[in-house]
Structures are given as C-alpha cells and as structure tokens.
Design a protein around this motif. Sequence first.
Motif, PDB file in Angstrom:
ATOM      1  N   LEU A 217       0.657  -1.376  -0.112  1.00  0.00           N
ATOM      2  CA  LEU A 217       0.060   0.128  -0.037  1.00  0.00           C
ATOM      3  C   LEU A 217       1.030   1.241   0.138  1.00  0.00           C
ATOM      4  N   ASP A 218       0.707   2.127  -0.985  1.00  0.00           N
ATOM      5  CA  ASP A 218       1.340   3.335  -1.126  1.00  0.00           C
ATOM      6  C   ASP A 218       0.274   4.534  -0.945  1.00  0.00           C
ATOM      7  N   TYR A 219       0.763   5.656  -0.399  1.00  0.00           N
ATOM      8  CA  TYR A 219      -0.060   6.593  -0.185  1.00  0.00           C
ATOM      9  C   TYR A 219       0.256   7.976  -0.202  1.00  0.00           C
ATOM     10  N   VAL A 220      -0.443   8.919  -0.345  1.00  0.00           N
ATOM     11  CA  VAL A 220      -0.337  10.221  -0.405  1.00  0.00           C
ATOM     12  C   VAL A 220      -1.460  10.967   0.088  1.00  0.00           C
ATOM     13  N   VAL A 221      -1.225  11.797   1.319  1.00  0.00           N
ATOM     14  CA  VAL A 221      -2.293  12.552   1.899  1.00  0.00           C
ATOM     15  C   VAL A 221      -1.912  13.968   2.034  1.00  0.00           C
ATOM     16  N   GLY A 222      -2.805  15.054   2.142  1.00  0.00           N
ATOM     17  CA  GLY A 222      -2.383  16.197   2.489  1.00  0.00           C
ATOM     18  C   GLY A 222      -3.522  17.160   2.402  1.00  0.00           C
ATOM     19  N   ALA A 223      -3.091  18.685   2.663  1.00  0.00           N
ATOM     20  CA  ALA A 223      -3.981  19.434   2.739  1.00  0.00           C
ATOM     21  C   ALA A 223      -3.396  20.866   1.592  1.00  0.00           C
ATOM     22  N   PHE A 224      -4.344  21.685   1.124  1.00  0.00           N
ATOM     23  CA  PHE A 224      -3.966  22.562   0.241  1.00  0.00           C
ATOM     24  C   PHE A 224      -4.729  23.865   0.736  1.00  0.00           C
ATOM     25  N   TYR A 225      -4.315  24.902   0.516  1.00  0.00           N
ATOM     26  CA  TYR A 225      -4.914  26.242   0.823  1.00  0.00           C
ATOM     27  C   TYR A 225      -4.460  27.283  -0.255  1.00  0.00           C
ATOM     28  N   PHE A 226      -5.561  27.973  -0.752  1.00  0.00           N
ATOM     29  CA  PHE A 226      -5.237  29.200  -1.890  1.00  0.00           C
ATOM     30  C   PHE A 226      -5.912  30.422  -1.614  1.00  0.00           C
ATOM     31  N   TYR A 227      -5.185  31.560  -1.680  1.00  0.00           N
ATOM     32  CA  TYR A 227      -6.092  32.767  -1.404  1.00  0.00           C
ATOM     33  C   TYR A 227      -5.335  33.673  -2.690  1.00  0.00           C
ATOM     34  N   GLN A 228      -6.619  34.398  -3.325  1.00  0.00           N
ATOM     35  CA  GLN A 228      -6.264  35.140  -4.294  1.00  0.00           C
ATOM     36  C   GLN A 228      -6.907  36.555  -4.218  1.00  0.00           C
ATOM     37  N   LYS A 229      -6.244  37.517  -4.757  1.00  0.00           N
ATOM     38  CA  LYS A 229      -7.226  38.899  -4.655  1.00  0.00           C
ATOM     39  C   LYS A 229      -6.658  39.663  -6.079  1.00  0.00           C
ATOM     40  N   ILE A 230      -7.662  40.082  -6.683  1.00  0.00           N
ATOM     41  CA  ILE A 230      -7.559  40.873  -7.882  1.00  0.00           C
ATOM     42  C   ILE A 230      -8.355  42.504  -7.869  1.00  0.00           C
ATOM     43  N   ASP A 231      -7.706  43.222  -8.237  1.00  0.00           N
ATOM     44  CA  ASP A 231      -8.326  44.617  -8.181  1.00  0.00           C
ATOM     45  C   ASP A 231      -8.094  45.125  -9.902  1.00  0.00           C
ATOM     46  N   THR A 232      -9.171  45.557 -10.316  1.00  0.00           N
ATOM     47  CA  THR A 232      -8.975  45.999 -11.910  1.00  0.00           C
ATOM     48  C   THR A 232      -9.737  47.403 -11.906  1.00  0.00           C
ATOM     49  N   GLN A 233      -9.221  48.228 -12.633  1.00  0.00           N
ATOM     50  CA  GLN A 233      -9.660  49.671 -13.003  1.00  0.00           C
ATOM     51  C   GLN A 233     -10.130  49.441 -14.499  1.00  0.00           C
ATOM     52  N   GLY A 234     -11.299  49.547 -14.951  1.00  0.00           N
ATOM     53  CA  GLY A 234     -11.706  49.315 -16.150  1.00  0.00           C
ATOM     54  C   GLY A 234     -12.153  50.653 -16.583  1.00  0.00           C
ATOM     55  N   LEU A 235     -11.857  50.955 -17.987  1.00  0.00           N
ATOM     56  CA  LEU A 235     -12.235  52.206 -18.441  1.00  0.00           C
ATOM     57  C   LEU A 235     -12.698  51.928 -19.998  1.00  0.00           C
TER      58      LEU A 235
END
Length: 605
Positions: A184-202
Amino acid sequence: MISDKLVLRLSTSITSRRGTIFNVRQNEFQNSQDNVSVRGQLLLRATDNLDLTLYGDYNRQDPICCVQYYARVGTTQRPLSRQYAALAAAFNYTVPSTNPFDRVTDVDSPLRALRELGGGSLLANWNLGGSTLTSVSAYRFWHWTPSNDRDFIGLPITTVSANPSQQSQFTQEVRLASNGTNTLDYVVGAFYFYQKIDTQGLQVQGTAASRFLLNPTTANANNPAVLNTLTARNTIGFTNTSAAVFGKLTWHVTEKLAIAPGIRVNYDEKSGSFVSLVTTGTGSTILNADQRGVLAPQRYQPRFDDWNVSGDITASYQFTGDVLGYATYARSNKSGGINLSGLPLDGANNPILASATVKPERVNHFELGLKTQFLDRRATVNFSAFWTDIEDYQATVTNGQLGVLRGYLANAGEVRTRGIEIDSAFRPTSRISLYANGAYTDARYVRFTDAPCPPELAGGATATATNPASPAATPGGFSPPNCNISGQRLPGVSEWAFSYGAEYSVPERIMGADSQFYIGYDGSYRSNFSSNPSRSFYTDVAGYAISNFRIWVKARDKWNAFAWVRNAFDQNYFDLLALQAGNTGLVVGQPGDPRTFGFTVSKSF
C-alpha cells in the motif's frame, strides 16, 4: 555548486520579434514580442534527510499586441441601414484591405499588453524513512496593463478599452507520501489558496459611436455629441479562497495489478464588487435612454461559496515488462464563479442580477489506455480512449447589449466530449528519432436550449407568435430571443489534430570542441473549428497544417545555438475569429503568424 550542501542555478532569457501586422494609421508593426525573464533556484541540503529549495522568477512582457481586425462581413438580421456596409459608407470609410492576410490594419486606438509576473516558492522535503513530508509555500503576482481597439476598425467608435488588473495569490500545500513500493502506497495532504484581484476598467466612446450604435431613425443617431466621450469607469474587486484535503492510495494487489483510488474534499468561496460609473461628455451622470443602452451604470456585489467532493479510481495491469494497460473513472468539479465584467441588461436597461453567479461544473470522466514499448524499446506507442460528460458546462456567451464588448460566463445544460488519442515515438538508429501523435475529438453540447443566437440569426426585432423568427441572414427580420444549439460542436475544438516530426543528429567537432549537430522538422495539422460559442458559418475557422524546421548545435562546453523557421510554407490561417459588438455583421480575426525565422543562443555556466 557553491558547496556540497548549497547549489545555485540562475537563468535569463530575452525574446524580441518585430510585429507581423502593419498599422498604416499608427505607422508601426503590431503583434510584436518583447520579453525578458529571470529565474533563480537555491538548493540547501540542510541535513541528510532534509532538503530546502527556494525558487524565484520575474517576467516582463511588453509587446505591441494584440490586434484583431477586418476578416470578412456577414449578413445579420439588423436592418440593412444598420449593418456594417451601410454604417461604414456613412463615414466614407474603407479598411486598408479586405484580405486579412495582407496583414495591414488601421485601428486607431493604441495597443498595449504589458504584463509583469513573478513570485517565489519554498519547497521542503523531509525524509522520515518510510515516508516523506513535503511542504510547498508560494506567492505569485500578475500585473496586467492592456489597451485595445475594441471596435476593430479605424473609426472612433470605442476610443478606449482598458482593464488594468493587479493580481496576487498565496498557496500552501502540505503532503505526506510513502517511500518506495509497498503493498500500500499513499499520499495524504491539505491545500490552501488565497487570491486577490483589483481591476480599474475604462471604456470611452468616440464621435462615430452614435451613428454606429444607435438606430439611424432616431435623432440621436445623427448627433455625435450624444455618445462622444461617454465614459464608463469600472472599479472591480475580487477575492477567492479555496481549501482542500486530499488522499491517494495505491494498492499493489499483485506484482502486475494495482488499484489506486483517490478523494478530495474542497471548499471554495468567492466574492466581488463591480461598480460602473458612467458619465456623459459634459461630465453628467444623468443619462438618456440611448446612452444607458450603450453604457449602463451598474453596481452589484456577487458572492459564491460551495463544498464539493471529487474522486477517482484507476486500475492498471502490467501485461509484460513493456505493456501496461489502465482504466480510470473520475468524478470531479470545476468551481463555480462570479461575473465581474458587467452584466447583461433587461428591457429596462437594468442589470440581470441572476447572471452574476455561475454554477459549478460536474464532470464524469472515463478513460481506457495502453502504454507499450517494443523493438528493444526503440519504439513507443501509447493509446487512450476517453469519454467525458459535463453538467452545467461554463460557456462564454456574448452580451447582447450594444456597447458591451466583453462576454460573460453562463451555464449550458450538458456537454459531452469523447475521442481517442495515439502518441508514438520511434528511434530506428542512435541518430534518427521520429514521432507522430494524433487525436480524434467529438465535443458537443448535449443540451443548451437557451444559448445566444449566432450573428446570422441576431440583430432583428424580437420574434413573437405574431411575427415568427425569420430565416437566417434576413435583413430587417425577426430574431429569436435565444437559440437551441444542442448537438452543435463546442468552440475551439477540432475533430482531428495531428503532430509529427523527425530529428537527425551527427557528432561534430566545432572550434575544437566536441559538439552535436541536429536538424529537425516539426509539423502539425488541425481540422476546422468553431470560433463562436454558438456556431456560425461566419466564424468557422478552416483547418490548416503548419511546418517548422530547425538546426541546432549543442557543444559540450554548455553552449547551444539554434536557427529556425516557423510556418515555413507561409500558410494563411486564423487563430480566432470574433464579432464586432452590436450585430453589425463585421467579423474580425487574429491571423496566425506568417513565415517567421530567427535564431536562439544559450549558454550555461
């Protein structure tokens, strides 16, 4: 290598290319390339069982890009006086060439596509004996400063269209994986992602906008001041948080049979804010109906959150040392989302808030494959067959509002993709290598009953029971409010695609150094494909084949020199075709690169 425990690697690259399209109005070549990148990697062997690797990179891309321009004209259901030919004639305007492969344009807004991107990451691997604990911490940024001509011609209809954005993200992953091959081989884990975007449309309209975008029977259509300098300033904010736990188990039932199930539990949360302030040429925020029909003030704050569970299972069997077969089933999810490019409007020119969010895609995927080697492992042939069903497929659809030039995401009912792929490589001698890959893909909407109509069925008054929809391409006709495109092919997907090539190498001594001389050929072919979400005979891109040649010298003192020619036979083809806003019938395109040649030099230290 700095020491036995510390290793440093640095690399940089510079790419420069003159543009392939000449703008006769701005007197410059456009669709150029101007790229610089720097990368670094520092490896520290902290202990016998702990490695730390620090990565960093920075890229700056500043091309004069990306121009789309006149490709052809098709008939829509707008009245003839509101279709492209009549509108252009009203300004006594003609494009520099009606053959897009003359590669000339006169778009009158400056083009820019400046991108700065980069980041850093820290990878830690800690060998615990029977397993390895891995941590990956990363930060990345992406700054985007575009400027486009979104009317695609040399008339001042939309004089400014720009959406500069600044994106930053942080990710953290921790996983524990077994070492070696056990029952038996295994991989276990946890992942976290945070993203921020600011846009100035014209977006700014020009002096030709009134005539081009408003009904010519109204007085406002003949008054350039009504839309001239009508301006939308969009302030857009977006945050995205995602977290997951996952696991993968491989059970070696026998020496030949393995079964590998996996599972992932994911949470997504997205929130945003869209505020569009629209002002007239005098700076007033009080708009008349025609002005609101082109650029409407909007303010909304969409939010989306969702839990989902994905999983897969693969069974593989090693028939012989050179033949492996496998079967896979996967149930996965593509996160839902929010629309932050402005929403379509209802009959009163108010945003349709129900379209602010997009539901997740639910995917069922089946695959059978065979990986083989033979002729003393000088030949490799891999085969796979797949079938994928997608519920609530996220499709980019066209906003019917006249002045809005971007699409938005919406859910189609169901999509099916199925096909076969074959990859092969052959090395008959130590100097010759060959490869050939092919794919057949049948990708279709199974159910999409309320899609936007293609241009030949759009632009007219809305059909009713009293006035039913007119035949396609009937000027002044009645257009259905939406179209059933179930059974149609998905955009951007060719049924047939092939890649193939060969390389021949000869050992040589160059300037007293042992070297290797290579000559190579790479070719590709794809059959025709649709370039519009709702297939139209105006926006189908014809199939094409491309041939590339290269000569390569690699010296043992770590320098390389390439000379190459791409699209050697100067094949005319389009990367994409698109439509001018408002159903005028103008089809614009971005031609693929013509015959291009150059050289590349690299040196390792």
